[in-house]
Design an enzyme around this catalytic site. Structure first.
Site, PDB file in Angstrom:
ATOM      1  N   ARG A 236       1.334  -0.866  -0.334  1.00  0.00           N
ATOM      2  CA  ARG A 236      -0.041   0.094   0.077  1.00  0.00           C
ATOM      3  C   ARG A 236       0.550   1.461  -0.094  1.00  0.00           C
ATOM      4  NH1 ARG A 236      -3.722  -2.328  -1.433  1.00  0.00           N
ATOM      5  NH2 ARG A 236      -5.399  -3.364  -0.307  1.00  0.00           N
ATOM      6  N   GLU A 265      -2.648   7.953  -4.795  1.00  0.00           N
ATOM      7  CA  GLU A 265      -3.029   7.172  -5.770  1.00  0.00           C
ATOM      8  C   GLU A 265      -4.846   7.236  -6.170  1.00  0.00           C
ATOM      9  OE1 GLU A 265      -1.890   3.501  -5.368  1.00  0.00           O
ATOM     10  OE2 GLU A 265      -4.149   2.188  -5.107  1.00  0.00           O
ATOM     11  N   HIS A 283      -0.786   0.131 -10.046  1.00  0.00           N
ATOM     12  CA  HIS A 283      -1.842  -0.575  -9.307  1.00  0.00           C
ATOM     13  C   HIS A 283      -1.992  -1.651  -9.933  1.00  0.00           C
ATOM     14  CE1 HIS A 283      -3.551  -1.132  -5.242  1.00  0.00           C
ATOM     15  NE2 HIS A 283      -4.000  -2.291  -5.437  1.00  0.00           N
TER      16      HIS A 283
END
Ligand code: 8YV
Length: 319
Positions: A236, A265, A283
């Site tokens: 993360r 993000e 991601h």
């Protein structure tokens, strides 16, 4: 079954697999909150109709939305991380929460190695070099060998273990840091993250997000990793102090970074984009056809199991 007798499911946002949205719509009476012109009025008017929610690890679920769904019984989340989901609020209401661990371990671990190899050998950068037509005039800079190096894994859960398994093919020495030694794990345990960073050539983050790990990787850890060390983050964005990382990369206090996740993000700081010792991916560690299909299946199974038996198939662990 008529549409009206199907359970009403609130889909919080767009799902990463359009096929899953279609499959949900055939089994349930679904509405998507993100599609509503005024989500708050929609919840006020219709919130009491929903017994189920579908969300993703990235979108999560806020306590205020849970509060607006008085008949909510089940949440099915697409992903292994649940740091964006207010588990406390769900548990307090006795709402079951299902998630999708296990099925994405291989792809996330593959991505950790892809980033490690890319940032060390300049795969993306040399692709750009070839496409710019520079090869006939210039030599691409030398890279760094990955094989035989020291790999420090932060978080020895399922994904950390899959990363460790891959390391043997690269003849890497593996050490790890975890809240406590992982049961049955024979790899070298480092009680201190700074000591692991000091020892490692590659520090790979596979730890869960959330308040307990926020900015775990700070300036001190980055300094310990040092000018020949690389940081790889498939966990993360919140685990890393991004401002400290940008400084460390800019000042070459670490050698480079491979990042699949970011603090804010999908917005990626310009300062990171400007650096050539960084590889950035959006991601996508779990984003393969095979893995996203398996995750979608578990999202469906968790719901199906709940509506058939009163229990999701794979519940999030109780803290
Ligand atoms: C997904 C993730 O990309 O599982 C997780 O925790 O972060 C990822 O696998 C995400 O859930 C998709 O939105």
């Amino acid at each position: 079954m008529t549409e009206n007798s199907q359970p009403r499911i609130l889909q919080i946002g767009r799902l990463p697999l359009p096929a899953l949205e279609a499959e949900l719509a055939t089994r349930y009476h679904v509405a998507c909150l993100a599609d509503q012109p005024d989500p708050a009025s929609f919840l006020a008017a219709q919130g009491a109709e929903f017994t189920g929610v579908v969300t993703t690890a990235s979108i999560g679920l806020k306590a205020e939305v849970i509060a607006a769904l008085p008949r909510l019984q089940v949440i099915s989340s697409f992903g292994v991380g649940f740091d964006a989901l207010d588990i406390g609020a769900a548990k307090a209401r006795g709402v079951q929460v299902g998630y999708t661990p296990g099925v994405l371990n291989d792809c996330v671990a593959d991505m950790a190695f892809a980033l490690m190899l890319d940032v060390s050998r300049g795969i993306a950068a040399s692709d750009r070099f070839v496409r710019r037509g520079e090869w006939p005039q210039a030599r691409f800079a030398l890279g760094t060998r990955v094989s035989g190096k020291r790999l420090g894994i932060v978080g020895m859960g399922r994904i950390g273990q899959a990363v460790a398994e891959r390391a043997s093919g690269f003849r890497m020495e593996v050490g790890y840091h975890n809240r406590r030694p992982a049961e049955g794990c024979s790899l070298s345990y480092f009680e201190s993250l700074t000591a692991l960073a000091q020892w490692a050539d590659y520090l790979v983050l596979t730890v869960a997000g959330g308040s307990g790990t926020r900015h775990l990787v700070n300036r001190d850890v980055l300094n310990a990793l040092g000018p020949n060390g690389y940081l790889i983050n498939v966990a993360r964005g919140s685990v890393v102090d991004e401002a400290a990382l940008i400084e460390a990369l800019t000042e070459r206090r670490i050698a480079g970074a491979g990042l699949d996740v970011f603090e804010n993000e999908p917005s990626v700081p310009d300062a990171l984009m400007a650096l050539d010792n960084v590889v950035l991916t959006p991601h996508t560690a779990s984003a393969t056809h095979e893995t996203r299909r398996a995750m979608a299946d578990l999202v469906l199974e968790n719901l199906e199991s709940f509506y058939a038996t009163g229990a999701v198939r794979v519940p999030v662990p109780v803290a």
